[in-house]
Design a protein around this motif. Structure first.
Motif, PDB file in Angstrom:
ATOM      1  N   LYS A   1       0.852  -1.197   0.000  1.00  0.00           N
ATOM      2  CA  LYS A   1       0.000   0.000   0.000  1.00  0.00           C
ATOM      3  C   LYS A   1       0.884   1.241   0.000  1.00  0.00           C
ATOM      4  CE  LYS A   1      -3.862  -2.300   0.557  1.00  0.00           C
ATOM      5  NZ  LYS A   1      -4.804  -2.457  -0.498  1.00  0.00           N
ATOM      6  N   CYS A   2       0.485   2.254  -0.762  1.00  0.00           N
ATOM      7  CA  CYS A   2       1.208   3.516  -0.837  1.00  0.00           C
ATOM      8  C   CYS A   2       0.959   4.302   0.452  1.00  0.00           C
ATOM      9  CB  CYS A   2       0.719   4.315  -2.042  1.00  0.00           C
ATOM     10  SG  CYS A   2       1.444   5.951  -2.207  1.00  0.00           S
ATOM     11  N   PRO A   3       2.017   4.806   1.112  1.00  0.00           N
ATOM     12  CA  PRO A   3       1.822   5.570   2.345  1.00  0.00           C
ATOM     13  C   PRO A   3       1.094   6.895   2.144  1.00  0.00           C
ATOM     14  CG  PRO A   3       4.134   4.968   2.062  1.00  0.00           C
ATOM     15  CD  PRO A   3       3.417   4.585   0.819  1.00  0.00           C
ATOM     16  N   ARG A   4       1.158   7.463   0.951  1.00  0.00           N
ATOM     17  CA  ARG A   4       0.531   8.765   0.698  1.00  0.00           C
ATOM     18  C   ARG A   4      -0.968   8.618   0.451  1.00  0.00           C
ATOM     19  NH1 ARG A   4       3.607  12.952  -1.550  1.00  0.00           N
ATOM     20  NH2 ARG A   4       4.687  12.608   0.386  1.00  0.00           N
TER      21      ARG A   4
ATOM     22  N   GLY B   1      -2.709   5.429   0.229  1.00  0.00           N
ATOM     23  CA  GLY B   1      -3.287   4.238   0.840  1.00  0.00           C
ATOM     24  C   GLY B   1      -3.777   3.193  -0.138  1.00  0.00           C
ATOM     25  N   LYS B   2      -3.588   3.411  -1.433  1.00  0.00           N
ATOM     26  CA  LYS B   2      -4.033   2.444  -2.442  1.00  0.00           C
ATOM     27  C   LYS B   2      -2.926   1.445  -2.747  1.00  0.00           C
ATOM     28  CE  LYS B   2      -7.260   5.665  -4.568  1.00  0.00           C
ATOM     29  NZ  LYS B   2      -7.605   6.404  -5.774  1.00  0.00           N
ATOM     30  N   SER B   3      -3.285   0.338  -3.405  1.00  0.00           N
ATOM     31  CA  SER B   3      -2.328  -0.714  -3.750  1.00  0.00           C
ATOM     32  C   SER B   3      -1.280  -0.204  -4.726  1.00  0.00           C
ATOM     33  CB  SER B   3      -3.051  -1.901  -4.375  1.00  0.00           C
ATOM     34  OG  SER B   3      -3.938  -2.466  -3.439  1.00  0.00           O
ATOM     35  N   VAL B   4      -0.035  -0.628  -4.513  1.00  0.00           N
ATOM     36  CA  VAL B   4       1.072  -0.265  -5.397  1.00  0.00           C
ATOM     37  C   VAL B   4       1.532  -1.535  -6.101  1.00  0.00           C
ATOM     38  CG1 VAL B   4       3.375   0.729  -5.556  1.00  0.00           C
ATOM     39  CG2 VAL B   4       1.818   1.535  -3.807  1.00  0.00           C
ATOM     40  N   TYR B   5       1.366  -1.605  -7.418  1.00  0.00           N
ATOM     41  CA  TYR B   5       1.775  -2.758  -8.202  1.00  0.00           C
ATOM     42  C   TYR B   5       3.175  -2.530  -8.758  1.00  0.00           C
ATOM     43  CZ  TYR B   5      -3.090  -3.915  -7.635  1.00  0.00           C
ATOM     44  OH  TYR B   5      -4.305  -4.198  -7.092  1.00  0.00           O
ATOM     45  N   ALA B   6       3.834  -3.591  -9.149  1.00  0.00           N
ATOM     46  CA  ALA B   6       5.240  -3.545  -9.565  1.00  0.00           C
ATOM     47  C   ALA B   6       5.496  -2.541 -10.689  1.00  0.00           C
ATOM     48  CB  ALA B   6       5.698  -4.933  -9.985  1.00  0.00           C
ATOM     49  N   ALA B   7       4.589  -2.390 -11.623  1.00  0.00           N
ATOM     50  CA  ALA B   7       4.806  -1.501 -12.760  1.00  0.00           C
ATOM     51  C   ALA B   7       4.842  -0.029 -12.370  1.00  0.00           C
ATOM     52  CB  ALA B   7       3.714  -1.718 -13.809  1.00  0.00           C
ATOM     53  N   GLU B   8       4.249   0.313 -11.234  1.00  0.00           N
ATOM     54  CA  GLU B   8       4.189   1.709 -10.823  1.00  0.00           C
ATOM     55  C   GLU B   8       4.926   1.974  -9.515  1.00  0.00           C
ATOM     56  OE1 GLU B   8       0.014   2.461 -10.433  1.00  0.00           O
ATOM     57  OE2 GLU B   8      -0.267   0.846  -9.006  1.00  0.00           O
TER      58      GLU B   8
ATOM     59  N   LYS C   1       9.788   2.294   1.768  1.00  0.00           N
ATOM     60  CA  LYS C   1       8.385   1.980   1.488  1.00  0.00           C
ATOM     61  C   LYS C   1       8.110   2.105  -0.004  1.00  0.00           C
ATOM     62  CE  LYS C   1       6.981   3.874   5.928  1.00  0.00           C
ATOM     63  NZ  LYS C   1       6.289   4.961   6.583  1.00  0.00           N
ATOM     64  N   PRO C   2       7.094   1.389  -0.503  1.00  0.00           N
ATOM     65  CA  PRO C   2       6.715   1.513  -1.914  1.00  0.00           C
ATOM     66  C   PRO C   2       5.758   2.690  -2.128  1.00  0.00           C
ATOM     67  CG  PRO C   2       5.414  -0.185  -0.877  1.00  0.00           C
ATOM     68  CD  PRO C   2       6.376   0.315   0.165  1.00  0.00           C
ATOM     69  N   TRP C   3       5.979   3.445  -3.204  1.00  0.00           N
ATOM     70  CA  TRP C   3       5.143   4.615  -3.529  1.00  0.00           C
ATOM     71  C   TRP C   3       4.697   4.513  -4.983  1.00  0.00           C
ATOM     72  CZ3 TRP C   3       4.683   8.679   0.146  1.00  0.00           C
ATOM     73  CH2 TRP C   3       5.501   8.551   1.268  1.00  0.00           C
ATOM     74  N   HIS C   4       3.547   5.109  -5.304  1.00  0.00           N
ATOM     75  CA  HIS C   4       3.164   5.297  -6.706  1.00  0.00           C
ATOM     76  C   HIS C   4       4.085   6.362  -7.299  1.00  0.00           C
ATOM     77  CE1 HIS C   4      -0.882   3.956  -5.167  1.00  0.00           C
ATOM     78  NE2 HIS C   4      -0.718   3.163  -6.217  1.00  0.00           N
ATOM     79  N   LYS C   5       4.306   6.311  -8.593  1.00  0.00           N
ATOM     80  CA  LYS C   5       5.116   7.346  -9.244  1.00  0.00           C
ATOM     81  C   LYS C   5       4.478   8.717  -9.038  1.00  0.00           C
ATOM     82  CE  LYS C   5       7.063   4.341 -12.765  1.00  0.00           C
ATOM     83  NZ  LYS C   5       7.103   3.960 -14.162  1.00  0.00           N
ATOM     84  N   SER C   6       3.158   8.778  -9.119  1.00  0.00           N
ATOM     85  CA  SER C   6       2.468  10.065  -8.971  1.00  0.00           C
ATOM     86  C   SER C   6       2.452  10.563  -7.519  1.00  0.00           C
ATOM     87  CB  SER C   6       1.031   9.952  -9.492  1.00  0.00           C
ATOM     88  OG  SER C   6       0.341   8.941  -8.790  1.00  0.00           O
TER      89      SER C   6
END
Length: 194
Positions: free
Chosen positions: A120-123, A125-132, A139-144
């Motif tokens: 889950k993205c800390p900013r 809270g949605k799922s973060v998949y490998a491509a993004e 921690k894992p983040w979305h590019k956006s």
């Protein structure tokens, strides 16, 4: 009697294996979904398979069952392995791994486990998949979402800093959390006390 309209029999499930789904190992045919280690049920490929007579294993389970035993024959250099493989159903006295195989297919549960284990993205809270996924602050983040928490500037590995689980650009981090005083950014002159 000829084999009309079918292919060879799968070495694991003994059902017909058609050419499009066939993997061959040791002169036997397998479905892609049946090409699994007989002990731990990991999916195998040509680089990870180790065959023993009519049985197929991953290299780890093969080593546990058929590899050398004793001091000095561990998993790495100079290590003593006491792992007998009992938790995988490897009974070293008995040669039959058939009892260790579950009767139900595990493909659906593997898919469900992957869906549950999505980060889950800390900013947002949605799922973060490998491509993004971008990693920052451990921690894992979305590019956006990989932006400075103060100014909103898009971040890269060269200008990101983290504090208390939040990301900042180096400029905002220095202004808000860096040292204060003459020569440290914002303050240019000393105020006189009266």
């Amino acid at each position: 009697m000829p084999n009309w309209g079918g292919g060879a029999k799968c070495g694991a499930c003994e059902k017909t294996v058609y050419h499009a789904e066939e993997i061959q190992c040791n002169g036997r045919s397998f479905h892609k979904s049946c090409f699994l280690c007989m002990a731990c049920r990991k999916a195998l490929d040509s680089t990870t398979v180790a065959a023993h007579e009519s049985e197929i294993y991953c290299k780890t389970c093969y080593g546990r069952k058929y590899g050398p035993k004793g001091i000095g024959f561990g998993q790495g250099a100079g290590c003593l392995s006491t792992d007998t493989g009992d938790h995988l159903g490897l009974n070293l006295q008995q040669g039959s791994p058939k009892a260790a195989r579950p009767s139900t297919p595990t493909n659906a549960s593997k898919f469900a486990k992957k869906m549950v284990d999505v980060d889950k993205c800390p900013r947002c809270g949605k799922s973060v998949y490998a491509a993004e996924k971008i990693m920052g602050g451990g921690k894992p983040w979305h590019k956006s979402c990989f932006r400075c928490a103060i100014c909103g500037k898009s971040l890269e590995s060269t200008n990101v800093t983290d504090k208390d689980g939040e990301l900042y650009c180096k400029v905002c981090y220095a202004k808000n959390f860096g040292p204060k005083g003459i020569g440290f950014g914002g303050l240019t002159q000393v105020e006189k006390k009266e």
